[in-house]
Structures are given as C-alpha cells and as structure tokens.
Design a protein around this motif. Structure first.
Motif, PDB file in Angstrom:
ATOM      1  N   PHE A 104     -13.202 -14.076 -16.770  1.00  0.00           N
ATOM      2  CA  PHE A 104     -14.657 -13.967 -16.880  1.00  0.00           C
ATOM      3  C   PHE A 104     -15.321 -14.289 -15.555  1.00  0.00           C
ATOM      4  CE2 PHE A 104     -18.849 -15.717 -17.852  1.00  0.00           C
ATOM      5  CZ  PHE A 104     -19.382 -14.707 -18.634  1.00  0.00           C
ATOM      6  N   GLN A 105     -14.796 -15.264 -14.831  1.00  0.00           N
ATOM      7  CA  GLN A 105     -15.394 -15.625 -13.552  1.00  0.00           C
ATOM      8  C   GLN A 105     -15.238 -14.504 -12.534  1.00  0.00           C
ATOM      9  OE1 GLN A 105     -17.030 -18.561 -13.504  1.00  0.00           O
ATOM     10  NE2 GLN A 105     -17.911 -17.891 -11.577  1.00  0.00           N
ATOM     11  N   VAL A 106     -14.098 -13.838 -12.553  1.00  0.00           N
ATOM     12  CA  VAL A 106     -13.887 -12.706 -11.647  1.00  0.00           C
ATOM     13  C   VAL A 106     -14.872 -11.585 -11.964  1.00  0.00           C
ATOM     14  CG1 VAL A 106     -12.295 -10.813 -11.144  1.00  0.00           C
ATOM     15  CG2 VAL A 106     -11.494 -13.155 -11.054  1.00  0.00           C
ATOM     16  N   ILE A 107     -15.049 -11.295 -13.252  1.00  0.00           N
ATOM     17  CA  ILE A 107     -15.984 -10.244 -13.659  1.00  0.00           C
ATOM     18  C   ILE A 107     -17.412 -10.606 -13.254  1.00  0.00           C
ATOM     19  CG2 ILE A 107     -17.001  -9.079 -15.650  1.00  0.00           C
ATOM     20  CD1 ILE A 107     -14.273  -9.378 -17.039  1.00  0.00           C
ATOM     21  N   THR A 108     -17.781 -11.881 -13.418  1.00  0.00           N
ATOM     22  CA  THR A 108     -19.140 -12.318 -13.109  1.00  0.00           C
ATOM     23  C   THR A 108     -19.447 -12.254 -11.620  1.00  0.00           C
ATOM     24  OG1 THR A 108     -19.088 -13.821 -15.017  1.00  0.00           O
ATOM     25  CG2 THR A 108     -20.767 -14.230 -13.343  1.00  0.00           C
ATOM     26  N   LEU A 109     -18.490 -12.621 -10.788  1.00  0.00           N
ATOM     27  CA  LEU A 109     -18.731 -12.751  -9.352  1.00  0.00           C
ATOM     28  C   LEU A 109     -18.312 -11.529  -8.551  1.00  0.00           C
ATOM     29  CD1 LEU A 109     -17.505 -16.433  -8.907  1.00  0.00           C
ATOM     30  CD2 LEU A 109     -19.844 -15.633  -9.176  1.00  0.00           C
ATOM     31  N   LEU A 149     -17.622  -4.222 -16.135  1.00  0.00           N
ATOM     32  CA  LEU A 149     -17.467  -5.031 -17.351  1.00  0.00           C
ATOM     33  C   LEU A 149     -18.475  -6.163 -17.455  1.00  0.00           C
ATOM     34  CD1 LEU A 149     -13.564  -5.371 -17.253  1.00  0.00           C
ATOM     35  CD2 LEU A 149     -14.907  -3.728 -18.571  1.00  0.00           C
ATOM     36  N   LYS A 150     -19.365  -6.294 -16.470  1.00  0.00           N
ATOM     37  CA  LYS A 150     -20.286  -7.428 -16.445  1.00  0.00           C
ATOM     38  C   LYS A 150     -21.169  -7.493 -17.685  1.00  0.00           C
ATOM     39  CE  LYS A 150     -20.806  -8.638 -11.581  1.00  0.00           C
ATOM     40  NZ  LYS A 150     -21.751  -8.790 -10.446  1.00  0.00           N
ATOM     41  N   ALA A 151     -21.710  -6.359 -18.096  1.00  0.00           N
ATOM     42  CA  ALA A 151     -22.619  -6.360 -19.240  1.00  0.00           C
ATOM     43  C   ALA A 151     -21.885  -6.583 -20.555  1.00  0.00           C
ATOM     44  CB  ALA A 151     -23.386  -5.038 -19.283  1.00  0.00           C
ATOM     45  N   ARG A 152     -20.641  -6.156 -20.636  1.00  0.00           N
ATOM     46  CA  ARG A 152     -19.880  -6.261 -21.883  1.00  0.00           C
ATOM     47  C   ARG A 152     -19.176  -7.611 -22.036  1.00  0.00           C
ATOM     48  NH1 ARG A 152     -16.697  -0.419 -21.795  1.00  0.00           N
ATOM     49  NH2 ARG A 152     -18.555   0.911 -21.619  1.00  0.00           N
ATOM     50  N   ILE A 207     -16.703 -12.577 -25.665  1.00  0.00           N
ATOM     51  CA  ILE A 207     -16.117 -13.913 -25.612  1.00  0.00           C
ATOM     52  C   ILE A 207     -15.758 -14.423 -27.009  1.00  0.00           C
ATOM     53  CG2 ILE A 207     -16.639 -16.332 -25.124  1.00  0.00           C
ATOM     54  CD1 ILE A 207     -18.005 -15.448 -22.599  1.00  0.00           C
ATOM     55  N   VAL A 208     -16.707 -14.352 -27.947  1.00  0.00           N
ATOM     56  CA  VAL A 208     -16.444 -14.852 -29.303  1.00  0.00           C
ATOM     57  C   VAL A 208     -15.326 -14.065 -29.986  1.00  0.00           C
ATOM     58  CG1 VAL A 208     -17.439 -15.193 -31.593  1.00  0.00           C
ATOM     59  CG2 VAL A 208     -18.764 -15.802 -29.555  1.00  0.00           C
ATOM     60  N   PRO A 209     -15.338 -12.722 -29.976  1.00  0.00           N
ATOM     61  CA  PRO A 209     -14.211 -11.987 -30.572  1.00  0.00           C
ATOM     62  C   PRO A 209     -12.872 -12.311 -29.921  1.00  0.00           C
ATOM     63  CG  PRO A 209     -16.067 -10.517 -30.260  1.00  0.00           C
ATOM     64  CD  PRO A 209     -16.422 -11.792 -29.568  1.00  0.00           C
ATOM     65  N   ARG A 222     -25.221 -20.537 -21.353  1.00  0.00           N
ATOM     66  CA  ARG A 222     -24.498 -19.520 -20.599  1.00  0.00           C
ATOM     67  C   ARG A 222     -23.248 -19.091 -21.351  1.00  0.00           C
ATOM     68  NH1 ARG A 222     -23.111 -22.578 -15.297  1.00  0.00           N
ATOM     69  NH2 ARG A 222     -22.460 -24.037 -16.926  1.00  0.00           N
ATOM     70  N   ALA A 223     -22.819 -17.855 -21.084  1.00  0.00           N
ATOM     71  CA  ALA A 223     -21.619 -17.351 -21.757  1.00  0.00           C
ATOM     72  C   ALA A 223     -20.405 -18.190 -21.386  1.00  0.00           C
ATOM     73  CB  ALA A 223     -21.397 -15.886 -21.383  1.00  0.00           C
TER      74      ALA A 223
END
Length: 303
Positions: free
Chosen positions: A105-110, A120-123, A128-130, A41-42
C-alpha cells in the motif's frame, strides 16, 4: 525451582507485557481517531489490524511460555494446546500478511503518477477491508493441520514419540505427503516475504530519487527536506519490513530445525523469544514515528 528459570519466566513476562502495552496503546489511539478524530486514513486501518494481530501473537505465545518457564507445565490439555498453537500460528501468518499489505500500500501511495503503481491509487483504499478478510479466511483454513497434530504435554498423555514444546507436544508423521504439504503451505510465506523485499527495494529507489531531486532543486540549502510525511512513512515501513524479515527468517530456520532435528527446552525458549520480537518492536516503531502520537502528546502538554 532454579533461579535461572525464574529469571527467564520474568523475562518472557516483561517482553509479553511490554509488547502488549505498546500494541494496546495503538489500538486505543486508532479507535479514538476513528470515532472522534478526523477522517481515518486507509493506512491507519492496516496499522490497527497489525497491532491487533500482534497482540494475539504475544498473548498466545508469551503467556503459556511464561507459565511453562515458571514450572507450570501441565496447565493445558489437548484442546487447550490445539487452541493456543492454532491461534498463535494464525496470528503470526496474519502479521505477515498485514506487513506485506502495508509495504504494498505504501508503494502504491507514494509511486509517481507516471508509474504502473499509480493506476491502483484510487482502488487501493477500497480493497483494504476485503483483503484483510481474505487474509483471515486463508490463515484460518490453511492452519487446520495444527488442530490434528498438537497434543497436551508429554507427561499427561504418556506420549513417547513426537516433539516436546514444554507445555504441549506434537506428533508429526514423517511422510512424502507431509513434506509436500509443508512446501505448499510455505509458498504463501515465501511470496509475502518476496513482495516485501521487492516493495522495500522500490521504496528505497523512490526515496533516493526524491533525495536527488530535492538536492538538485535546493542546492546546498540548510533546510532539512527529508522530514516530510512521505519520507517518514517510507522509513517507518522499511524499518518494519526489515524487522519482520529478520526475525521471521531466524525463527523459521529455528522452527524447521526443531521440527526435523532434536528438540530442547533452550531452542523452544529461543524460538518463543524470536516469535515475540517483531510484535513487541513494531508497536514502538509505530508509536515513535506516528504523527498522531505527537499530536496527542502536544495537546496534553498544553493543558
């Protein structure tokens, strides 16, 4: 050597070892998941990064503090002090950045599909890595002042002025430039803490709305609906944010007092303890809440 110094040394040793063991367990778990398990998972990448930088925080602060408490105060020279304090400050800032990224990230996911965050969910997973590389670059560059001011212990360098950190010392020139520099450097920290507080508030709001919706649909059903993966993820991130903001705020206030006020060994020990609390506690919060740990534990029990 006084018995209280020995007890304090073993306390720091236990705290460092306990925290490093928990973070190392997470590093191994997510590494195994990456190579042998299902698709990683991301959010697991962020958790792996958090465990790694927390181990750096513990090792760069806990080991020197333990040795100094046990009476070994001259084991580092100027270069060693610069390296240890620089590593600790960089790792501490990276822990702040990673926790901030986790909450965002958790806010964007949920977030609901109708909200602005949902765009922003798909992006988000691709960034994360950058963003981690950007955090590393920023933290490495902004902490260069430590390399200029940190020195070896006072006794080895005949330093009469400056701050004494038991096994190292520092000379901070008091000037308008230094004060301005500290204000500029503290802005990213304030921004990250502000983002964590805002995202935490939003997660509480989402969790509350979800709870109200479930209550309305199921009425007085006795089936527990709060044990969903989304709910557990929100609760875990909220607990991490609360722990970080609490320990970070206390340690920052104490660090400012040490920087501008009188330095004593007691305050230095308290500061070292507070600096290690979040890296130690967060690993076991993640271990208890991560379903992968339970999955591996159940698989071992079946053998």
């Amino acid at each position: 050597m006084l018995s209280k110094d020995i007890a304090l040394g073993f306390f720091f040793l236990f705290q460092t070892g306990f925290g490093c063991l928990g973070n190392f367990f997470l590093l191994v778990l997510y590494t195994i998941t990456f190579f042998t398990g299902p698709r990683m998972r991301a959010i697991d990448l962020l958790l792996w990064h958090l465990a790694f930088v927390n181990d750096l925080v513990l090792l760069s602060k806990g080991i020197p503090q333990t040795m100094a408490t046990l009476g070994l105060t001259n084991f580092l020279d100027d270069v060693g002090c610069k390296f240890v304090f620089y590593c600790h400050k960089v790792a501490r800032d990276l822990s702040l950045c990673t926790t901030c990224l986790l909450s965002s990230f958790q806010v964007i996911t949920l977030s609901p599909r109708s909200s602005w965050w949902a765009k922003l969910k798909a992006r988000a997973p691709k960034c994360i890595v950058p963003l981690c590389f950007l955090c590393w670059t920023f933290c490495l560059l902004t902490n260069y002042k430590i390399l200029l001011h940190m020195k070896g212990p006072k006794g080895s360098n005949n330093i009469t002025a400056g701050k004494d950190f038991i096994y190292c010392s520092a000379i901070f020139p008091v000037s308008l430039y230094i004060v301005l520099y500290l204000l500029i450097i503290s802005l990213p920290d304030v921004l990250c803490v502000g983002i964590m507080l805002v995202t935490s508030g939003y997660m509480v709001f989402v969790l509350y709305r979800h709870h109200q919706r479930v209550q309305y649909i199921h009425g007085n059903s006795l089936i527990p609906h709060n044990d969903s993966p989304e709910t557990r993820a929100i609760q875990t991130i909220l607990l991490l944010v609360i722990l970080f903001v609490s320990f970070y705020s206390l340690n920052s206030i104490l660090a400012l007092y040490i920087h501008y006020g009188e330095t004593s060994s007691v305050l230095v020990h308290i500061s070292a303890f507070l600096a290690a609390c979040y890296p130690t506690c967060s690993s076991f919060v993640l271990i208890v809440s991560d379903f992968q740990v339970k999955k591996y534990y159940l698989a071992l029990c079946k053998r």
